[in-house]
Motif scaffolding. Structure first.
Motif, PDB file in Angstrom:
ATOM      1  N   SER A 102       0.820  -1.206   0.000  1.00 61.33           N
ATOM      2  CA  SER A 102       0.000   0.000   0.000  1.00 61.33           C
ATOM      3  C   SER A 102       0.858   1.262   0.000  1.00 61.33           C
ATOM      4  N   ARG A 103       0.596   2.156  -0.954  1.00 62.85           N
ATOM      5  CA  ARG A 103       1.333   3.420  -1.030  1.00 62.85           C
ATOM      6  C   ARG A 103       1.045   4.271   0.204  1.00 62.85           C
ATOM      7  N   GLY A 104      -0.184   4.260   0.669  1.00 66.51           N
ATOM      8  CA  GLY A 104      -0.536   5.035   1.859  1.00 66.51           C
ATOM      9  C   GLY A 104       0.234   4.573   3.081  1.00 66.51           C
ATOM     10  N   PHE A 105       0.382   3.266   3.234  1.00 68.00           N
ATOM     11  CA  PHE A 105       1.137   2.735   4.356  1.00 68.00           C
ATOM     12  C   PHE A 105       2.611   3.090   4.219  1.00 68.00           C
ATOM     13  N   TYR A 106       3.128   3.029   2.992  1.00 65.35           N
ATOM     14  CA  TYR A 106       4.526   3.413   2.774  1.00 65.35           C
ATOM     15  C   TYR A 106       4.726   4.876   3.157  1.00 65.35           C
ATOM     16  N   GLN A 107       3.824   5.744   2.697  1.00 67.23           N
ATOM     17  CA  GLN A 107       3.957   7.172   2.977  1.00 67.23           C
ATOM     18  C   GLN A 107       3.844   7.474   4.471  1.00 67.23           C
ATOM     19  N   GLY A 108       2.995   6.740   5.163  1.00 60.78           N
ATOM     20  CA  GLY A 108       2.758   7.037   6.571  1.00 60.78           C
ATOM     21  C   GLY A 108       3.697   6.355   7.542  1.00 60.78           C
ATOM     22  N   GLU A 109       4.219   5.190   7.185  1.00 61.06           N
ATOM     23  CA  GLU A 109       5.019   4.413   8.137  1.00 61.06           C
ATOM     24  C   GLU A 109       6.493   4.260   7.747  1.00 61.06           C
ATOM     25  N   LEU A 110       6.740   3.709   6.571  1.00 64.65           N
ATOM     26  CA  LEU A 110       8.123   3.362   6.211  1.00 64.65           C
ATOM     27  C   LEU A 110       8.896   4.555   5.664  1.00 64.65           C
ATOM     28  N   ARG A 111       8.245   5.394   4.878  1.00 64.54           N
ATOM     29  CA  ARG A 111       8.932   6.523   4.268  1.00 64.54           C
ATOM     30  C   ARG A 111       9.541   7.468   5.304  1.00 64.54           C
ATOM     31  N   PRO A 112       8.802   7.854   6.370  1.00 65.88           N
ATOM     32  CA  PRO A 112       9.430   8.718   7.383  1.00 65.88           C
ATOM     33  C   PRO A 112      10.645   8.068   8.041  1.00 65.88           C
ATOM     34  N   LEU A 113      10.593   6.769   8.223  1.00 62.08           N
ATOM     35  CA  LEU A 113      11.725   6.051   8.800  1.00 62.08           C
ATOM     36  C   LEU A 113      12.940   6.101   7.875  1.00 62.08           C
ATOM     37  N   TRP A 151      15.009   8.866  -5.618  1.00 58.39           N
ATOM     38  CA  TRP A 151      14.753  10.130  -4.929  1.00 58.39           C
ATOM     39  C   TRP A 151      13.263  10.361  -4.693  1.00 58.39           C
ATOM     40  N   GLU A 152      12.440  10.015  -5.657  1.00 61.95           N
ATOM     41  CA  GLU A 152      11.001  10.251  -5.491  1.00 61.95           C
ATOM     42  C   GLU A 152      10.409   9.436  -4.338  1.00 61.95           C
ATOM     43  N   TRP A 153      11.059   8.335  -3.987  1.00 65.60           N
ATOM     44  CA  TRP A 153      10.555   7.495  -2.899  1.00 65.60           C
ATOM     45  C   TRP A 153      10.974   7.989  -1.521  1.00 65.60           C
ATOM     46  N   ILE A 154      11.966   8.868  -1.466  1.00 70.80           N
ATOM     47  CA  ILE A 154      12.498   9.291  -0.174  1.00 70.80           C
ATOM     48  C   ILE A 154      12.627  10.804  -0.059  1.00 70.80           C
ATOM     49  N   GLU A 155      12.304  11.525  -1.118  1.00 69.25           N
ATOM     50  CA  GLU A 155      12.414  12.985  -1.127  1.00 69.25           C
ATOM     51  C   GLU A 155      11.637  13.588   0.047  1.00 69.25           C
ATOM     52  N   PRO A 156      12.268  14.510   0.795  1.00 72.49           N
ATOM     53  CA  PRO A 156      11.571  15.096   1.940  1.00 72.49           C
ATOM     54  C   PRO A 156      10.382  15.933   1.473  1.00 72.49           C
ATOM     55  N   VAL A 157       9.279  15.752   2.158  1.00 75.89           N
ATOM     56  CA  VAL A 157       8.070  16.506   1.851  1.00 75.89           C
ATOM     57  C   VAL A 157       8.135  17.812   2.620  1.00 75.89           C
ATOM     58  N   PRO A 158       7.982  18.952   1.938  1.00 80.78           N
ATOM     59  CA  PRO A 158       8.039  20.207   2.685  1.00 80.78           C
ATOM     60  C   PRO A 158       6.889  20.299   3.676  1.00 80.78           C
ATOM     61  N   ARG A 182      11.900  -4.526  -5.365  1.00 83.46           N
ATOM     62  CA  ARG A 182      13.269  -4.308  -5.872  1.00 83.46           C
ATOM     63  C   ARG A 182      13.723  -2.874  -5.626  1.00 83.46           C
ATOM     64  N   THR A 183      12.806  -1.925  -5.761  1.00 84.33           N
ATOM     65  CA  THR A 183      13.153  -0.528  -5.502  1.00 84.33           C
ATOM     66  C   THR A 183      13.496  -0.334  -4.031  1.00 84.33           C
ATOM     67  N   LEU A 184      12.724  -0.946  -3.159  1.00 84.98           N
ATOM     68  CA  LEU A 184      13.013  -0.858  -1.726  1.00 84.98           C
ATOM     69  C   LEU A 184      14.372  -1.474  -1.417  1.00 84.98           C
ATOM     70  N   ALA A 185      14.669  -2.602  -2.024  1.00 87.06           N
ATOM     71  CA  ALA A 185      15.968  -3.241  -1.799  1.00 87.06           C
ATOM     72  C   ALA A 185      17.101  -2.342  -2.298  1.00 87.06           C
ATOM     73  N   ARG A 186      16.924  -1.722  -3.467  1.00 91.76           N
ATOM     74  CA  ARG A 186      17.951  -0.806  -3.994  1.00 91.76           C
ATOM     75  C   ARG A 186      18.109   0.413  -3.094  1.00 91.76           C
ATOM     76  N   LEU A 187      16.988   0.931  -2.591  1.00 92.94           N
ATOM     77  CA  LEU A 187      17.033   2.106  -1.730  1.00 92.94           C
ATOM     78  C   LEU A 187      17.757   1.803  -0.421  1.00 92.94           C
ATOM     79  N   ILE A 188      17.449   0.678   0.169  1.00 91.13           N
ATOM     80  CA  ILE A 188      18.124   0.299   1.420  1.00 91.13           C
ATOM     81  C   ILE A 188      19.600   0.045   1.186  1.00 91.13           C
ATOM     82  N   ASP A 189      19.923  -0.595   0.068  1.00 94.84           N
ATOM     83  CA  ASP A 189      21.331  -0.833  -0.265  1.00 94.84           C
ATOM     84  C   ASP A 189      22.067   0.494  -0.461  1.00 94.84           C
ATOM     85  N   ARG A 190      21.425   1.440  -1.140  1.00 96.44           N
ATOM     86  CA  ARG A 190      22.040   2.735  -1.378  1.00 96.44           C
ATOM     87  C   ARG A 190      22.235   3.495  -0.057  1.00 96.44           C
ATOM     88  N   LEU A 191      21.248   3.392   0.845  1.00 97.93           N
ATOM     89  CA  LEU A 191      21.382   4.049   2.144  1.00 97.93           C
ATOM     90  C   LEU A 191      22.522   3.446   2.967  1.00 97.93           C
TER      91      LEU A 191
END
Length: 194
Positions: A102-113, A151-158, A182-191
């Motif tokens: 769920s995109r909503g769950f990602y935006q509300g829970e995982l993305r801020p983390l 970047w679009e998955w983790i870009e800070p929201v003003p 796969r995007t999440l795995a790449r993002l975590i690897d990049r972090l």
């Protein structure tokens, strides 16, 4: 003042018996002398009485010298150990699975983390403030062209101006699928490599 390697400085447990060497030697000598005197005066029975009396006295002294445990600590010591639940791990796993679904769950829970982790990595390792210099943060995160979509998955929201309601896309976000695995795995690897 503590010296380097001092247990108080390193955080190691300090023994309550530290510095009590002379007293322990004196107590041992007294018990040996009492046992020898008991043996000389009454044989094996005198030796037995002296050793038993010395042991009893030592137990009484130790009982008063050692700190008494709190009632909770005493009760926990008597209980059988129970298997610990993997609640932390299972909770994190649930968050990741829900963020993928769920995109909503990602935006509300995982993305801020993940955003917080990105901000910490940039500040600690590169001296870049994510919210004050997002362009430099983007350049560091997306060094290769194939990482540009991260970047679009983790870009800070003003943050919205004070006193106004934040803009939400909750109804649209709740029906959209979340971050691809796969995007999440790449993002975590990049972090991790940042």
């Amino acid at each position: 003042m503590s010296t380097p390697g001092d247990p108080a400085e390193t955080g190691a447990a300090v023994s309550l018996w530290r510095g009590a060497g002379p007293e322990l030697v004196i107590a041992g000598v007294v018990i040996v002398v009492a046992a020898a005197a008991g043996y000389l005066l009454a044989g094996w029975a005198g030796l037995s009485v002296a050793v038993i009396a010395g042991t009893a006295a030592a137990m009484v002294v130790l009982r008063h010298l050692l700190p008494t445990p709190t009632p909770d600590a005493a009760r926990k010591a008597m209980e059988k150990p129970q298997a610990r639940l993997l609640s932390g791990y299972s909770h994190r796993r649930s968050v990741v699975h829900s963020a993928i679904a769920s995109r909503g769950f990602y935006q509300g829970e995982l993305r801020p983390l993940l955003e917080h982790l990105l901000a910490a990595r940039l500040a600690e390792r590169h001296g870049v403030h994510l919210y004050q210099d997002p362009d430099a943060a983007r350049r560091l995160l997306c060094q290769r062209p194939r990482d540009a979509d991260l970047w679009e998955w983790i870009e800070p929201v003003p943050k919205p101006p004070e006193g106004t309601q934040p803009q939400t896309r909750a109804s649209k976000a709740s029906t959209e699928p979340g971050i691809p695995r796969r995007t999440l795995a790449r993002l975590i690897d990049r972090l991790e490599r940042l």
